[in-house]
Write an enzyme that holds these catalytic residues in place. Structure first.
Site, PDB file in Angstrom:
ATOM      1  N   GLY A  35       0.369   3.699 -13.867  1.00  0.00           N
ATOM      2  CA  GLY A  35      -0.033   3.249 -12.534  1.00  0.00           C
ATOM      3  C   GLY A  35       1.100   2.450 -11.923  1.00  0.00           C
ATOM      4  N   ALA A  63       1.987  -0.650 -12.190  1.00  0.00           N
ATOM      5  CA  ALA A  63       2.711  -1.505 -13.132  1.00  0.00           C
ATOM      6  C   ALA A  63       3.492  -0.660 -14.136  1.00  0.00           C
ATOM      7  CB  ALA A  63       1.731  -2.421 -13.857  1.00  0.00           C
ATOM      8  N   GLY A  64       2.834   0.332 -14.716  1.00  0.00           N
ATOM      9  CA  GLY A  64       3.484   1.126 -15.754  1.00  0.00           C
ATOM     10  C   GLY A  64       4.624   1.975 -15.221  1.00  0.00           C
ATOM     11  N   SER A  97     -14.571   0.324   3.019  1.00  0.00           N
ATOM     12  CA  SER A  97     -13.686  -0.815   3.270  1.00  0.00           C
ATOM     13  C   SER A  97     -14.437  -2.057   3.743  1.00  0.00           C
ATOM     14  CB  SER A  97     -12.640  -0.438   4.309  1.00  0.00           C
ATOM     15  OG  SER A  97     -11.927  -1.584   4.674  1.00  0.00           O
ATOM     16  N   ARG A 112     -16.330 -11.868  -0.664  1.00  0.00           N
ATOM     17  CA  ARG A 112     -16.916 -10.772  -1.426  1.00  0.00           C
ATOM     18  C   ARG A 112     -18.005 -11.219  -2.403  1.00  0.00           C
ATOM     19  NH1 ARG A 112     -11.584  -7.143  -3.118  1.00  0.00           N
ATOM     20  NH2 ARG A 112     -11.131  -6.424  -1.024  1.00  0.00           N
ATOM     21  N   GLU A 121      -3.313  -4.879 -13.909  1.00  0.00           N
ATOM     22  CA  GLU A 121      -4.720  -5.273 -14.040  1.00  0.00           C
ATOM     23  C   GLU A 121      -5.102  -5.485 -15.503  1.00  0.00           C
ATOM     24  OE1 GLU A 121      -7.508  -2.599 -12.126  1.00  0.00           O
ATOM     25  OE2 GLU A 121      -9.238  -3.756 -12.753  1.00  0.00           O
ATOM     26  N   LEU A 174      -2.147  -4.575  -5.787  1.00  0.00           N
ATOM     27  CA  LEU A 174      -0.946  -3.746  -5.703  1.00  0.00           C
ATOM     28  C   LEU A 174       0.284  -4.624  -5.867  1.00  0.00           C
ATOM     29  CD1 LEU A 174      -1.927  -1.407  -2.718  1.00  0.00           C
ATOM     30  CD2 LEU A 174      -2.381  -1.143  -5.146  1.00  0.00           C
TER      31      LEU A 174
END
Lengths: 257, 223, 645
Positions: free
Chosen positions: C43, C45-46, C285, C338, C433, C449
């Site tokens: 993702g 990060a990877g 959203s 939220r 994450e 992100l």
């Protein structure tokens, strides 16, 4: 709702496959197509049969992993939607539904409906990037980009790499996919230094993979879940001819770096 | 492979050759159609023969004719190659295919339409071009093409075959004209409509004029 | 309880990272070629880590379980990415982004990490633009920004509603470039199933080739896990179907501490569950709450009538509607944060006033906005969202209110890492994450992100060198080393056990059961009593799983049901740890709400006792984990209480 399914079953790449009949009952119209397959699989597992293997992941239409050829169409009858965004209400009660994998020499079948689409990765590896190492970048706003170009680049960049274009194309051509990446970077100033090289090496890699040739039929555009346009293919053609005939660079396959 | 052959044998190169030869053949159709249309003057073939003679004897035209033959051969060769490669790119066919609205049958059937046109072409050249050139080569003079037309198109079967040829040409052009522009990368939002319009008009008008020739002769509208 | 060393550099907050970089040990280019690094997960990060490390000269092996690295679930992120660029001239700064993130996380994140994150956020945007990411632009050609929750400045960069996709494709391009150059060997359709440690250091992994089913051994001088969050422990979440905790969990069982597992972000505006067949939840959203009004009927009778289809929402008169967010939080109304919006929806539905057949759903009504602004304006404002909703639900939100309910979205907990992102196993790193990271007890929008890319592009390339500089004399370890053999044998034994159970329940049956327990007792609101009960239930479920699961097929083939089973087995164990952690944390903060700890319905933190990171050490599945605490020290920010009334 009740459906008769004809699903392609194939044990592995080396065993020939065939369509197998299944019937499924109690399908809710609000189920997604993949949820319907989930239930079918659940029934199969309970009966001690092997479930149908299929690719899927995000189930919100963006990862590009789901890939079923449903009733003769890539991702099924719903326009501009991936298989996971296809809902059973699109069908009529009692319908017979054909479910097949993407079919292309360049996408060999792994099992049932699962295909190997690594050809796309190799095409990107041959030039679908801007060669900029981490940490080399200037301030982002030092590079203004025409808004219209940025929008067009985004239109092309929306491609999810699912391979529906290849599946839908009567010739199994991958040009919509390849042209989307070439176009995205050709439209942006960041893509200019490698523009010629990129067009030449990506096309060369695409040919290497065994995809068919484009004959401008337009099925890819019609079936693309992200509505990528044929204008991208025209742009790729221009870029390729300009690079091949005009540029002093030459690229041999697998050397696009 | 040198760079040039590499380009031409690439998937895009093949499109390039198809498009260029296609446009070249389209330009040939314009000339061919125009000169043949001279029969509609209904002057006993005088105008037609005049221009036919010019085309058959003018050095420049005769030289260009070699290019035309090469164009035909290339177009045919590439077409067959594409057909074969595209068929091979999907070794296992779908059991059930439903084509989207935008994907037209004639666009998908260019190979078939091309083959029909090729068959027509063999017949057509056997009727006129081959005997005429042979005669020119052997005897040093042209055959009476106009009279030959009047004779040949008395046969209803041949008239029907010619009409079929024109019909195939119509569908072939309907895709081919517009497609050649796309292949060359000439796709621009401001000009696309014009290209499509001209392409459609051309595909209708030219085969129609051609088709009228055997019909007019068969029904003796032209003497 | 041992104290944890987070290795935070000394010095003033703003200088810690540059101090660190200036003094970190380096590996010279010739030596980098000899050093191998394994990256699991592709993702944001990877992929960014794998690409960047390869650019530096390391030999990288990257793994993903999907068919291509481009499919990783980062791709589904919609909104945007934060960066303290201050392009809007609205007073943004690194400090402000740092402050907003700490506060948004309810003061449960590490100051030094968050400051570094805010600091490098600017480089991320530069990097991504250079890669050709088509961010939204203004007519002048410069980058556009939008505003997002939890901030008073506009600092969110976006690419339509597909920011995650575009950032991931940028990182994927960089990764594929290195694959093409031969610096990264990419292993698609491979799932990491074990970390191999030798002399206390991570030295490789065992991966299952998902096509052949074979176990394969891979060596690395260091191993990086960037394997995402564990929201799927709830069965239903906005995560991808394949998202799982397996890699992180295996590392945990090998000795890596798992931190704050109970911090779960539950997003208030998702499409409600409509039936048992449902496989995942779709996010709508947050921006919809700008114009949408949330309500349920005032009476249970009306709600029941709606559920049964006897009444339509339009039939409920204005005075019979309960616009509960506006009623409870008059100053923030429908735009409250939220976690609060989510809990309020749960409360209303628990009261029997839910409006979908399952009972778990509330209305999000645009009728007022349409009256005020006109259909066209509303339609234009939420251009892509309404058709998406309509496609999924077959209802037109312009004509009838949307139905929404909260859903699990993101997990703030994860493997404990120090400032260098190293876990408690030497040479094992965790990014994105998957680590417990920078978001404290609650993550702000557009920050996931940012963190993934910060870790991968700008943090790990520096910090890993500090470790690998000591490893340049370590020769690649042969794959027949006893540690590899042993690890593989254990994995094989477990796999054989699983496949041979051939019980009565499908993997999904058991996964759904787990999900229901987690959602009920460890979801939006938790109590000591419920959690205690849940723990017992999960333990029973684990026993049932290991005696009654039915996995078809065999091990040596492409067998997605088996892959799923392995993941669910790990989720069950993780579920128990989440419950243990939630039970331990006798306070409410961010995504963790304990009903016992509230003040007038609002979360009540206990900074005296719980201003720490709870890092759990695994002992055995049948005994309690050991708690290690890392105290959270706030030197630059004063801890405060949030109020939205």
């Amino acid at each position: 709702m009740k459906f008769n399914l004809k699903v392609w079953r194939q044990k592995n790449a080396n065993t020939p496959g065939k369509l197998v009949d299944y019937s499924i009952d109690n399908v809710n119209a609000d189920m997604s197509f993949l949820e319907m397959i989930d239930i079918l699989n659940d029934n199969l597992v309970r009966k001690g049969e092997e479930p149908i293997a299929f690719d899927h992941d995000c189930r919100e239409g963006i990862c590009g992993m789901c890939s079923m050829y449903i009733n003769g169409r890539a991702h099924g009858p719903h326009h501009a939607a991936t298989t996971c965004q296809l809902y059973m209400r699109t069908f009529n009660d009692g319908d017979t539904i054909y479910v097949e994998p993407w079919r292309s020499k360049a996408f060999p079948i792994i099992k049932d409906l699962v295909t190997d689409r690594n050809a796309f990765d190799r095409i990107i590896a041959s030039g679908g990037f801007v060669s900029v190492n981490t940490g080399q970048a200037q301030d982002a706003n030092n590079l203004p980009v025409n808004k219209d170009d940025a929008e067009k680049a985004m239109d092309a960049a929306a491609c999810i790499g699912c391979g529906a274009c290849v599946a839908a194309c009567p010739n199994s051509s991958a040009m919509l996919f390849v042209s989307a990446k070439i176009s995205q970077l050709a439209l942006l100033p960041q893509g200019q230094p490698e523009r010629d090289r990129r067009a030449m090496s990506m096309v060369s890699q695409m040919d290497e993979e065994g995809f068919g040739n484009c004959t401008n039929i337009g099925a890819c555009e019609a079936e693309c879940p992200k509505e990528i346009k044929l204008t991208n293919i025209a742009r790729m053609n221009r870029d390729y001819f300009a690079a091949s005939f005009g540029s002093q660079e030459t690229v041999s396959t697998g050397e696009g770096h | 492979m040198n760079w040039f052959t590499k380009i031409l044998t690439s998937s895009l190169g093949k499109k390039f050759v198809m498009a260029l030869t296609g446009l070249f053949l389209i330009s040939f159709l314009v000339i061919h159609c125009t000169i043949n249309a001279m029969i509609f003057f209904n002057d006993g073939g005088a105008t037609f023969t005049h221009w036919g003679h010019f085309m058959g004897t003018n050095t420049i035209i005769r030289t260009l004719e070699i290019g035309l033959i090469i164009g035909f051969l290339l177009h045919i060769y590439e077409g067959l190659l594409l057909w074969k490669q595209n068929r091979d790119a999907r070794p296992v066919k779908y059991s059930y295919v439903k084509h989207p609205e935008k994907s037209k049958w004639y666009s998908r059937s260019m190979g078939l339409l091309g083959t029909l046109i090729l068959l027509f072409l063999i017949m057509h050249t056997a009727h006129f071009w081959i005997p005429n050139r042979t005669h020119q080569f052997v005897e040093g003079e042209e055959l009476p093409l106009y009279q030959m037309m009047l004779d040949i198109f008395q046969n209803p079967l041949i008239v029907v075959l010619y009409l079929l040829g024109c019909f195939s040409l119509f569908w072939h052009l309907l895709h081919g004209f517009r497609s050649s522009f796309q292949s060359l990368g000439l796709n621009h939002v401001k000009y696309n409509k014009t290209i499509t319009f001209v392409g459609t008009a051309f595909s209708i008008v030219v085969p129609f004029i051609f088709a009228m020739m055997p019909i007019s002769i068969y029904f003796k509208w032209i003497q | 309880m041992a104290a944890l060393d987070s290795k935070i550099p000394t010095g003033p907050l703003a200088e810690k990272w540059s101090n660190y970089k200036e003094h970190a040990k380096l590996v010279n280019p010739a030596n980098k070629r000899k050093v191998e690094v394994i990256v699991v997960g592709t993702g944001l990060a990877g992929a960014s880590a794998a690409a960047t490390l390869a650019e530096l000269g390391y030999k990288v092996k990257a793994f993903c379980f999907q068919d291509s690295p481009r499919r990783a679930h980062s791709i589904a992120a919609q909104g945007g990415i934060n960066a303290a660029k201050n392009y809007k001239n609205d007073g943004d700064s690194v400090y402000r982004l740092f402050y907003d993130t700490i506060k948004g996380g309810d003061f449960r994140a590490r100051e030094a990490n968050v400051y570094r994150l805010a600091d490098v956020s600017r480089n991320i945007i530069d990097q991504c633009v250079a890669q050709g990411v088509p961010f939204a632009r203004e007519y002048g050609g410069l980058l556009d920004n939008r505003s997002f929750g939890g901030a008073q400045v506009s600092r969110t960069f976006y690419a339509r509603g597909q920011t995650g996709q575009q950032l991931l494709l940028g990182a994927y391009g960089a990764l594929e470039r290195q694959v093409g150059l031969g610096n990264v060997k990419m292993y698609n359709r491979h799932e990491m199933v074990e970390v191999v440690t030798i002399d206390g250091k991570a030295r490789g992994i065992i991966a299952r080739n998902l096509i052949t089913g074979k176990l394969e051994r891979y060596f690395g001088h260091a191993v990086i896990l960037a394997t995402g969050g564990y929201g799927n422990v709830f069965f239903l979440s906005t995560n991808a179907m394949g998202s799982n905790v397996t890699a992180a969990w295996k590392a945990h069982k090998k000795g890596a501490y798992f931190a704050n597992p109970c911090y779960t972000q539950i997003h208030p505006t998702c499409i409600p569950v409509t039936g048992d067949y449902q496989s995942k939840l779709t996010l709508m959203s947050e921006s919809l709450r700008n114009d949408g009004r949330v309500w349920v009927p005032k009476t249970r009778e009306d709600a029941k009538a709606i559920r049964e289809g006897k009444k339509k929402p339009e039939d409920i008169r204005e005075e019979d509607r309960d616009y509960y967010l506006e009623r409870k939080y008059p100053s923030y109304g429908n735009l409250c944060p939220r976690d609060i919006a989510s809990r309020a929806a749960k409360e209303a539905c628990d009261d029997g006033r839910g409006i979908v057949p399952s009972g778990f759903g509330v209305f999000l009504d645009f009728a007022d906005a349409i009256k005020r602004l006109g259909v066209d304006v509303v339609k234009a404002r939420y251009g892509e969202l309404f058709p998406m909703y309509q496609n999924i639900t077959n209802e037109d939100p312009l004509k009838t209110p949307m139905k929404i309910y909260p859903a699990v979205h993101y997990t703030m907990g994860g493997l404990w890492v120090d400032y260098e992102l190293m876990t408690s196993i030497k040479g094992l790193y965790c990014l994105g994450e998957a680590n417990f990271s920078d978001h404290g007890a609650n993550r702000l929008g557009a920050s996931a992100l940012m963190q993934g890319l910060a870790d991968g592009y700008f943090v790990i390339p520096y910090t890993i060198g500090n470790y690998l500089s000591g490893e340049i004399f370590t020769k690649p370890i042969a794959l027949d080393h006893p540690a590899f053999v042993e690890a593989e044998k254990e994995v094989q034994a477990r796999a054989e056990k699983l496949i041979s159970i051939k019980g009565k329940k499908t993997v999904d049956d058991l996964h759904k059961q787990l999900g229901k327990i987690m959602w009920e007792y460890c979801g939006m609101a938790r109590t000591a009593e419920g959690l205690t009960k849940a723990r017992k239930m999960i333990q029973d479920l684990r026993k049932e799983f290991w005696s009654n699961v039915n996995i078809p097929g065999s091990l040596n083939e492409f067998n997605p049901e088996f892959d799923k089973a392995g993941r669910v087995a790990d989720f069950i164990e993780l579920g128990e740890l989440m419950v243990v952690d939630a039970l331990n944390r006798n306070e409410s903060c961010g995504g963790h709400f304990r009903e016992e700890y509230q003040e007038e319905g609002e979360a009540k933190r206990d900074d005296e006792k719980y201003a720490y990171v709870a890092a759990w050490e695994h002992t055995s599945v049948d005994s309690d984990p050991v708690l290690h605490k890392e105290a959270l020290v706030y030197e630059n920010i004063e801890m405060q209480t949030r109020s939205y009334k």
